[in-house]
Write a protein that holds these residues in place. Structure first.
Motif, short mmCIF file in Angstrom:
data_model
loop_
_atom_site.label_atom_id
_atom_site.label_comp_id
_atom_site.label_asym_id
_atom_site.label_seq_id
_atom_site.Cartn_x
_atom_site.Cartn_y
_atom_site.Cartn_z
N VAL A 79 0.91 -1.26 -0.06
CA VAL A 79 0.08 -0.10 -0.09
C VAL A 79 0.96 1.28 0.19
CG1 VAL A 79 -1.74 1.17 1.39
CG2 VAL A 79 -1.88 -0.93 1.00
N GLY A 80 0.59 2.24 -0.63
CA GLY A 80 1.30 3.40 -0.99
C GLY A 80 0.93 4.52 0.05
N GLY A 81 1.50 5.43 0.02
CA GLY A 81 1.34 6.60 1.10
C GLY A 81 0.50 8.00 0.46
N ALA A 82 0.64 8.66 1.30
CA ALA A 82 -0.06 10.01 0.90
C ALA A 82 0.39 10.93 -0.34
CB ALA A 82 -0.23 11.04 2.16
N GLU A 83 1.67 10.89 -0.65
CA GLU A 83 2.17 11.29 -1.72
C GLU A 83 3.22 10.21 -2.52
OE1 GLU A 83 3.98 15.05 -1.02
OE2 GLU A 83 2.43 15.72 0.31
N ARG A 84 3.49 10.72 -3.67
CA ARG A 84 4.58 9.95 -4.24
C ARG A 84 5.92 9.40 -3.40
NH1 ARG A 84 8.84 9.01 -7.85
NH2 ARG A 84 8.25 8.23 -9.99
N GLN A 85 6.34 10.47 -2.85
CA GLN A 85 7.63 10.18 -2.34
C GLN A 85 7.39 9.14 -1.23
OE1 GLN A 85 10.11 13.34 -1.89
NE2 GLN A 85 10.66 12.96 0.25
N ASN A 86 6.28 9.42 -0.57
CA ASN A 86 5.77 8.31 0.78
C ASN A 86 5.74 6.87 0.02
OD1 ASN A 86 3.98 11.18 1.34
ND2 ASN A 86 5.65 10.36 2.80
N SER A 87 4.93 6.94 -1.06
CA SER A 87 4.85 5.52 -1.85
C SER A 87 6.14 4.84 -2.07
CB SER A 87 3.92 5.65 -3.08
OG SER A 87 2.59 6.06 -2.62
N VAL A 88 7.15 5.78 -2.61
CA VAL A 88 8.42 5.02 -3.01
C VAL A 88 9.12 4.36 -1.73
CG1 VAL A 88 10.58 5.38 -3.91
CG2 VAL A 88 8.67 6.39 -5.07
N TYR A 89 8.83 5.15 -0.51
CA TYR A 89 9.43 4.96 0.72
C TYR A 89 8.80 3.60 1.18
CZ TYR A 89 11.24 5.18 5.50
OH TYR A 89 11.91 5.08 6.68
N ASN A 90 7.54 3.55 1.00
CA ASN A 90 6.95 2.28 1.52
C ASN A 90 7.42 1.23 0.88
OD1 ASN A 90 5.42 4.05 3.36
ND2 ASN A 90 3.31 3.59 2.51
N GLY A 91 7.53 1.26 -0.53
CA GLY A 91 8.00 0.15 -1.28
C GLY A 91 9.32 -0.19 -1.07
N LEU A 92 10.36 0.75 -0.62
CA LEU A 92 11.49 0.43 -0.31
C LEU A 92 11.71 -0.39 0.74
CD1 LEU A 92 14.26 1.28 -1.27
CD2 LEU A 92 14.16 3.23 0.00
N GLN A 93 10.66 -0.23 1.85
CA GLN A 93 10.91 -1.24 2.92
C GLN A 93 10.80 -2.43 2.47
OE1 GLN A 93 11.57 1.05 5.49
NE2 GLN A 93 11.36 2.19 3.80
N PHE A 94 9.94 -3.08 1.51
CA PHE A 94 9.92 -4.28 1.00
C PHE A 94 10.98 -4.84 0.31
CE2 PHE A 94 6.05 -2.92 2.66
CZ PHE A 94 5.33 -4.10 3.46
N VAL A 95 12.08 -4.19 -0.21
CA VAL A 95 13.19 -4.72 -1.03
C VAL A 95 14.03 -5.59 -0.60
CG1 VAL A 95 15.38 -3.85 -1.95
CG2 VAL A 95 13.33 -2.48 -2.31
N ASN A 96 14.34 -6.82 -0.97
CA ASN A 96 14.86 -7.88 -0.42
C ASN A 96 16.23 -7.65 -0.05
OD1 ASN A 96 16.43 -10.49 -0.23
ND2 ASN A 96 14.54 -11.34 -1.20
N ASN A 97 16.69 -8.08 1.15
CA ASN A 97 17.94 -7.79 1.78
C ASN A 97 19.01 -7.94 0.88
OD1 ASN A 97 16.64 -6.80 4.15
ND2 ASN A 97 16.83 -8.88 5.24
N ASN A 98 18.91 -9.12 0.02
CA ASN A 98 20.21 -9.65 -0.76
C ASN A 98 20.13 -8.72 -2.15
OD1 ASN A 98 20.68 -11.70 0.93
ND2 ASN A 98 19.12 -12.91 -0.18
N ASN A 99 19.19 -7.96 -2.41
CA ASN A 99 19.15 -7.14 -3.61
C ASN A 99 19.82 -5.72 -3.17
OD1 ASN A 99 17.61 -9.14 -4.46
ND2 ASN A 99 15.86 -7.92 -5.22
#
Length: 391
Positions: A79-99
């Motif tokens: 799920v995204g955030g209130a603005e684009r930058q928040n949505s990117v940040y939310n997605g960044l939390q789910f990046v695989n540790n090995n990537n």
């Protein structure tokens, strides 16, 4: 070899489209905007997983929407955030540790292909932070809030920036953390990297890599994707025959029990004749008498279903395809209700269109005129035809 995650932003609204719904679901031919985007990303071997950021409440809808794509790249919906930058940040939390490489791409850029993504991946590995862009083709002026020109910028130094944008993960996380702590809002993802003093490399983009934002962008995107705009045509057909005792009563390719039937050179199937004339009219062609002249013995007693196959071939030769058919039969006799479904099935077998796009109705002439006196039978048909394949 480094591993790559791609964050795809699909949580936007359709306000500039004049829509209440998320524009990401708008169709572009056989696929929606987001389906095209994900299909292109899925074709990139170096991308190990996709993190699809959606609006709150659209998680299941999105999953159902993309399921028919049968993507081979693992995908996680967040799920995204209130603005684009928040949505990117939310997605960044789910990046695989090995990537260790992260791409960010606008879901509303459905033209970006495998080559563009590979360029950004290779660039991120080399430079640490990259974007794609194209030289500005317009003169850009800086103005105040009242519209007064303050400065004309040097166009040779201006670039129109696109996505995907790519980063070393550590650099990107550092940039987001700093922006969050400083309440800094960037206009794109690489601007956050610029904010912490790191350099950003611009790689050659593609003018076709548009972001679908306004209604005009829909037709442009279709053209770039090779989708031909479907143009609808409408045709009208009419036919009438005398009723004669002892003649077979054939309507819609069905032999109907009746002491009288339409009289004519072929089987006199008035229903199919009206349909054929409507199809020919929609195609801008001549009438059935031109193609099947009554003085030609080759057509004496011939089934009109065979003639319908020929008319359908004439349309297909011109890249046309019947989409919807509406036929009205006007006669006091016989009663057609028991035969209508079979008639529709016969037409479907020739034209290969769904039954729910074929309507056959029957009415009387309230005992008025020659038809009311049971001297004749008539049919009217309206057909819509599309150019090219019907999606």
């Amino acid at each position: 070899m480094s591993h790559v995650s791609c964050i795809v932003l699909a949580a936007g609204a359709g306000r500039r489209m004049g829509l209440d719904d998320n524009k990401i679901f708008l169709p572009l031919g056989p696929k929606s905007i987001i389906q095209w985007t994900l299909t292109h990303i899925d074709s990139v071997p170096d991308i190990d997983d996709i993190i699809l950021v959606v609006a709150d409440g659209e998680e299941k809808r999105m999953m159902d929407h993309i399921e028919p794509l049968h993507l081979t790249t693992p995908i996680r919906i967040v799920v995204g955030g209130a603005e684009r930058q928040n949505s990117v940040y939310n997605g960044l939390q789910f990046v695989n540790n090995n990537n260790d490489i992260v791409l960010v791409h606008d879901g509303a850029r459905p033209i970006a292909n495998r080559n563009v993504f590979q360029t950004v991946i290779d660039g991120a590995r080399q430079y640490g932070a990259v974007t794609v862009g194209v030289p500005s083709t317009d003169t850009i002026k800086r103005a105040d809030i009242n519209g007064k020109v303050l400065e004309t910028l040097n166009r040779s130094e201006l670039m129109n920036i696109q996505t995907p944008q790519g980063f070393h993960k550590d650099v990107f996380i550092k940039a987001h953390d700093k922006a969050l702590a400083s309440d800094y809002r960037g206009t794109d993802d690489v601007s956050l990297v610029e904010f912490i003093g790191e350099s950003v490399q611009i790689l050659p983009g593609d003018y076709k890599n548009i972001k679908v934002t306004t209604p005009n962008d829909i037709s442009v995107a279709k053209r770039y994707l090779g989708i031909k705009e479907q143009r609808m045509r409408v045709g009208y057909g009419y036919d009438i025959h005398k009723l004669k005792e002892g003649r077979p009563c054939v309507l819609g390719g069905v032999l109907i029990e009746s002491p009288i039937g339409p009289d004519g050179h072929s089987d006199a199937d008035v229903l199919i004749h009206a349909l054929m004339d409507a199809m020919l009219g929609a195609a801008g062609l001549r009438d059935i008498g031109y193609y099947f002249p009554p003085e030609d013995d080759a057509y004496k007693g011939i089934s009109s279903m065979i003639l319908l196959e020929h008319v359908n071939s004439l349309l297909k030769e011109r890249g046309l395809e019947a989409y919807n058919i509406d036929i009205m039969v006007i006669s006091e006799t016989p009663k057609l209700k028991p035969y209508i479904e079979k008639m529709k099935s016969n037409i479907q077998s020739v034209l290969s269109i769904p039954l729910d796009r074929i309507s056959i109705k029957a009415t009387t002439n309230e005992m008025l005129g020659a038809i009311g006196r049971r001297e004749g039978i008539a049919a009217q048909a309206v057909v819509t035809v599309y150019e090219g394949e019907v999606f």
